[in-house]
Write a protein that holds these residues in place. Structure first.
Motif, PDB file in Angstrom:
ATOM      1  N   PRO A  60       0.841  -1.191   0.000  1.00 16.78           N
ATOM      2  CA  PRO A  60       0.000   0.000   0.000  1.00 16.78           C
ATOM      3  C   PRO A  60       0.884   1.251   0.000  1.00 16.78           C
ATOM      4  N   GLY A  62       2.086   4.657   0.891  1.00 14.21           N
ATOM      5  CA  GLY A  62       1.878   5.543   2.042  1.00 14.21           C
ATOM      6  C   GLY A  62       2.327   4.884   3.335  1.00 14.21           C
ATOM      7  N   LEU A  63       2.483   3.561   3.307  1.00 10.90           N
ATOM      8  CA  LEU A  63       2.917   2.848   4.516  1.00 10.90           C
ATOM      9  C   LEU A  63       4.394   2.461   4.422  1.00 10.90           C
ATOM     10  N   ASN A  72      -3.415  -5.651   4.545  1.00  8.82           N
ATOM     11  CA  ASN A  72      -3.397  -4.340   3.872  1.00  8.82           C
ATOM     12  C   ASN A  72      -2.605  -4.338   2.563  1.00  8.82           C
ATOM     13  N   SER A  86      -9.385  -1.414  -1.338  1.00 10.61           N
ATOM     14  CA  SER A  86      -8.175  -1.169  -0.550  1.00 10.61           C
ATOM     15  C   SER A  86      -8.295   0.204   0.091  1.00 10.61           C
ATOM     16  N   ASP A  87      -7.879   0.298   1.350  1.00  8.97           N
ATOM     17  CA  ASP A  87      -7.880   1.597   2.031  1.00  8.97           C
ATOM     18  C   ASP A  87      -6.768   2.486   1.498  1.00  8.97           C
ATOM     19  N   TRP A  88      -5.825   1.873   0.761  1.00  5.29           N
ATOM     20  CA  TRP A  88      -4.643   2.593   0.282  1.00  5.29           C
ATOM     21  C   TRP A  88      -4.525   2.486  -1.225  1.00  5.29           C
TER      22      TRP A  88
END
Ligand SMILES: [Zn+2]
Length: 256
Positions: A60, A62-63, A72, A86-88
């Motif tokens: 993802p 940003g992580l 994730n 996906s949250d990302w």
């Protein structure tokens, strides 16, 4: 079942095969962070989802690698479009050449790319990788080069990267960093480890003075004898398992 085990239970939206691949890939991101091969939130390790020809898992965007977990990781198709939810987002700059490799290279199921200082430094050298140390001597005839064209965000460069790689599992992007192409995570990790060690020693030895070359016949012999490529000695599986135990002890949350 203990609370902690329930915490790591497979969510029903993932098949068992996909969940196992997610756990292994998340562990690999943690291993890269441990090895200091991470690059803030950038760079990628991508892996084909078992049994899903055109689906891939990637980090993802940003992580940090230390924050990547099984659930994730982002599932994308060959064009980099997110499958399901996906949250990302993902970083399109990275997937450009990963997708080309996954799409066109036979058994190109795992692609790793780093910007570690020593590997990038060797990518900046006119002569590239020098077969002058214990580690590079195990990489004879396994390394290709691709000229620098800028940041890899343009889809048309993907085809040229593929042409440059040919049938070699290690592609040094000149002035940029190495790409490793493997049939699985363990094999790609073993190669990445070898390339990193080779470049670290090359940087250190060249900084001291004239480096003694190894005769070609010996380099060929070293590559043939290398345990990294011998399935009888794990071909990376044993070292991946050991590193996985190490990150498990540090922080088992990658299985979440
Ligand atoms: Zn890069």
């Amino acid at each position: 079942m203990s609370l902690s085990n329930r915490y790591y239970e497979r969510p029903s939206r993932f098949s068992e095969a996909e969940w196992n691949a997610r756990i292994d890939l998340a562990a690999m991101y943690r291993i890269f962070a441990y090895m200091k091969w991470d690059e803030a939130i950038y760079n990628h390790i991508s892996l084909r989802v078992p049994g899903e020809e055109n689906h891939f898992l990637i980090n993802p965007f940003g992580l940090h690698y230390s924050e990547v977990t099984a659930s994730n990781l982002v599932k994308v198709d060959i064009d980099g479009t997110i499958v399901d939810h996906s949250d990302w987002p993902i970083n399109p700059a990275g997937f450009t050449f990963h997708s080309q490799i996954h799409d066109k290279v036979e058994n190109g199921h795992c692609v790793m790319h780093v910007h570690t200082t020593s590997t990038l430094a060797v990518c900046c050298l006119e002569e590239g990788l020098s077969y002058s140390n214990f580690y590079s001597a195990q990489l004879y005839n396994k390394v290709a080069y691709h000229e620098f064209e800028g940041i890899t965000v343009h889809p048309d460069e993907g085809e040229r990267i593929l042409a440059s790689a040919g049938d070699k599992p290690v592609l040094m992007l000149r002035n940029h960093g190495p790409v490793i192409i493997g049939a699985n995570l363990a094999q790609a990790f073993a190669l990445m480890w070898l390339v990193n060690r080779a470049c670290e020693v090359q940087c250190a030895s060249m900084a001291m003075g004239k480096v003694r070359e190894i005769p070609e016949a010996i380099v060929k012999k070293c590559t043939a004898d290398s345990l990294n490529f011998n399935p009888k000695y794990g071909a990376g599986a044993d070292v991946f398992a050991a590193m996985k135990r190490l990150v498990e002890k540090q922080d088992p949350s990658y299985k979440r």
